[in-house]
Design a protein around this motif. Sequence first.
Motif, PDB file in Angstrom:
ATOM      1  N   GLY A 277      -8.195   9.342  10.028  1.00  0.00           N
ATOM      2  CA  GLY A 277      -6.957  10.089   9.875  1.00  0.00           C
ATOM      3  C   GLY A 277      -5.830   9.280   9.258  1.00  0.00           C
ATOM      4  N   LEU A 278      -6.135   8.070   8.762  1.00  0.00           N
ATOM      5  CA  LEU A 278      -5.081   7.167   8.290  1.00  0.00           C
ATOM      6  C   LEU A 278      -5.282   6.726   6.843  1.00  0.00           C
ATOM      7  N   LEU A 279      -6.353   7.205   6.199  1.00  0.00           N
ATOM      8  CA  LEU A 279      -6.611   6.844   4.809  1.00  0.00           C
ATOM      9  C   LEU A 279      -6.528   8.102   3.947  1.00  0.00           C
ATOM     10  N   PHE A 280      -5.961   7.926   2.731  1.00  0.00           N
ATOM     11  CA  PHE A 280      -5.727   9.069   1.857  1.00  0.00           C
ATOM     12  C   PHE A 280      -6.101   8.716   0.434  1.00  0.00           C
ATOM     13  N   ILE A 281      -6.499   9.736  -0.303  1.00  0.00           N
ATOM     14  CA  ILE A 281      -6.702   9.549  -1.738  1.00  0.00           C
ATOM     15  C   ILE A 281      -5.362   9.141  -2.361  1.00  0.00           C
ATOM     16  N   GLY A 282      -5.381   8.069  -3.137  1.00  0.00           N
ATOM     17  CA  GLY A 282      -4.144   7.538  -3.706  1.00  0.00           C
ATOM     18  C   GLY A 282      -3.651   6.301  -2.985  1.00  0.00           C
ATOM     19  N   ASP A 283      -4.297   5.911  -1.862  1.00  0.00           N
ATOM     20  CA  ASP A 283      -3.938   4.670  -1.169  1.00  0.00           C
ATOM     21  C   ASP A 283      -4.393   3.470  -1.986  1.00  0.00           C
ATOM     22  N   GLY A 284      -3.491   2.530  -2.241  1.00  0.00           N
ATOM     23  CA  GLY A 284      -3.863   1.283  -2.886  1.00  0.00           C
ATOM     24  C   GLY A 284      -4.320   0.276  -1.837  1.00  0.00           C
ATOM     25  N   ILE A 285      -5.427  -0.410  -2.111  1.00  0.00           N
ATOM     26  CA  ILE A 285      -5.964  -1.404  -1.171  1.00  0.00           C
ATOM     27  C   ILE A 285      -5.279  -2.741  -1.442  1.00  0.00           C
ATOM     28  N   LEU A 286      -4.519  -3.232  -0.455  1.00  0.00           N
ATOM     29  CA  LEU A 286      -3.763  -4.471  -0.592  1.00  0.00           C
ATOM     30  C   LEU A 286      -4.510  -5.668  -0.024  1.00  0.00           C
ATOM     31  N   GLN A 287      -5.150  -5.476   1.159  1.00  0.00           N
ATOM     32  CA  GLN A 287      -5.891  -6.555   1.817  1.00  0.00           C
ATOM     33  C   GLN A 287      -7.174  -5.997   2.417  1.00  0.00           C
ATOM     34  N   ILE A 288      -8.225  -6.840   2.412  1.00  0.00           N
ATOM     35  CA  ILE A 288      -9.494  -6.517   3.072  1.00  0.00           C
ATOM     36  C   ILE A 288      -9.825  -7.657   4.019  1.00  0.00           C
ATOM     37  N   ASN A 289      -9.802  -7.372   5.313  1.00  0.00           N
ATOM     38  CA  ASN A 289     -10.030  -8.411   6.329  1.00  0.00           C
ATOM     39  C   ASN A 289      -9.111  -9.609   6.117  1.00  0.00           C
ATOM     40  N   GLY A 290      -7.861  -9.351   5.785  1.00  0.00           N
ATOM     41  CA  GLY A 290      -6.876 -10.403   5.617  1.00  0.00           C
ATOM     42  C   GLY A 290      -6.859 -11.030   4.237  1.00  0.00           C
ATOM     43  N   ILE A 291      -7.805 -10.675   3.374  1.00  0.00           N
ATOM     44  CA  ILE A 291      -7.868 -11.240   2.018  1.00  0.00           C
ATOM     45  C   ILE A 291      -6.992 -10.396   1.096  1.00  0.00           C
ATOM     46  N   ASN A 292      -6.049 -11.040   0.431  1.00  0.00           N
ATOM     47  CA  ASN A 292      -5.156 -10.337  -0.486  1.00  0.00           C
ATOM     48  C   ASN A 292      -5.920 -10.002  -1.770  1.00  0.00           C
ATOM     49  N   VAL A 293      -6.091  -8.695  -2.049  1.00  0.00           N
ATOM     50  CA  VAL A 293      -6.871  -8.271  -3.216  1.00  0.00           C
ATOM     51  C   VAL A 293      -5.997  -7.557  -4.251  1.00  0.00           C
ATOM     52  N   ARG A 294      -4.684  -7.754  -4.170  1.00  0.00           N
ATOM     53  CA  ARG A 294      -3.789  -7.056  -5.094  1.00  0.00           C
ATOM     54  C   ARG A 294      -4.101  -7.362  -6.558  1.00  0.00           C
TER      55      ARG A 294
END
Length: 542
Positions: free
Chosen positions: A114-131
């Motif tokens: 209920g917290l993820l949406f189409i159009g969400d940009g992924i900033l971090q994965i398991n604390g790893i900055n993926v910007r």
Amino acid sequence: SNLFTLTRRESSPLSISWSVCPDLSQTKTGIYLLQDGNEEPFNIRLHLAKDILTLQEQDVICVSGEPFYSSERTVTIRRQTIGGFGLSIKGGAEHKIPVVISKISKEQKAELSGLLFIGDGILQINGINVRSYRHEEVVQVLRNAGEEVTLTVSFLKRMPAFLKLPFSEDCTCVPSDQSSGTSSPLCDSGLHLNYHPNNTDSMSCSSWPASPALRWEKRWVDLRLIPLLHARLSQHLPGSDVCRQNAFQVIAVDGVCSGVIQCSNVEECTDWLQAIASNISALTKHNVKKINRNFPVNQQIIYMGWVEERELDSVQDRMYTPRFLALRGSSLFKFSAPPVTTWDWTRAEQSSTVYELMFKILKDNDLPDKRRQCFSLQTDMGEDVAFSVELESELLLWEKAFQMATFLEVERIQCKTYACIMESHLMGLTIDFSMGFVCFDAASKAVLWRYKFSQLKGSSDDGKSKIKFLFQSQDTKLIEAKELEFSNLFAVLHCIHAFFAAKVACLDPVFVGSRSVATSTVLPTPTAVTSVVQASKLKYSS
């Protein structure tokens, strides 16, 4: 819907005056494209109310429970045997766009959180900055994330256009692609994220936060508010005569700009322009009524509003500059910003006597450039200044306002005298609303000659200082020529024209009727313009 204002007087705190505020104008809503600065165009929703234009954009907001983030969310989801995390991604640094969630599968972990949406940009994965990661790099990080992944995401408002999704109120998502093969970075990479052979997790969801009361939705939220009182419209590129195609912008009195609003066709653009202009006009009219309570009868505001003045000496390719004009009493005031206090009226950039100005609507052959709705004012010094407005209805209102202001001032002063020279003698020429032309000796005050307005059969001037009048004698019916020299030639010519126009207007019963309506409502309406234009074309006879 029936509004009224209350005003407390400082001298008497217990004394209250009130006035009913009319239903100012219409409301209007629609979804259009916004071009703001150097950013990519994006969809907005426009909502026009009586006194404000609201620009809205879609955002993800917390609709129930306590929101736990400001601009970013951290979501933990577990991988399941079939479907994996239940999401797909697009984009990457190699395309100068962030990696965003492009699909969310039905009844799988990403959707169940209920917290993820189409159009969400992924900033971090398991604390790893993926910007700044490339598409495949993000895919690899997600592949190796293990049974549980913690994503830090932020909803990117400009992404729906990129994802080619309908900009709607709900968040209905397309099921994730389960086909095999390697996807392009600009296509959904669902295959890499949806399967893990060692995962035996059940359908239970361990998403954070655990509070079931927390619910997020896409909603239209306010992006920009444009107050309409003294706001101005513009279809043209700033300072130029280039008109945008089916686009416009609205600039508030404090400088806040809507950005360029792009409509799909000329009809929609015209509808919006007329609707917004109508609301601005209604607000101005109501405000003028309030201001006029502080001014005597001979200093009432007839009309005021924004125009764009054509620069005589263009600087840095700027051909036009916004100006605020106000017709008040005997004068036309020019400001760089609308006057708010009484003191502001004393600080006008320029003021001119209204009956010593010549107003003219410019036709095709007279237009100085590509702008279509233009009028000119010839000053008492003979200088022609061109002004532009956005709509033809505004042009007619300015014409009517000048006619009304001139008529009221001529009616008030009744006569005007100018010093002149005739046959090397110092004279005075009085233009009298009742008697016509009266010439007298400046020293002895003895009247040398007088003629009615109807006796003037022609005139000519040298463009510098001399006017030659041709009057017809009532007795002999012969034409008598009188040549006078003035130091302020154009002021005299314009004044004579003003008195003649006022005389003509008095003979038209339609104008006389519209005059009482216009003075009571202050701002004239386009319907009343026709009668005045027709009146000015009447031939005067005594």
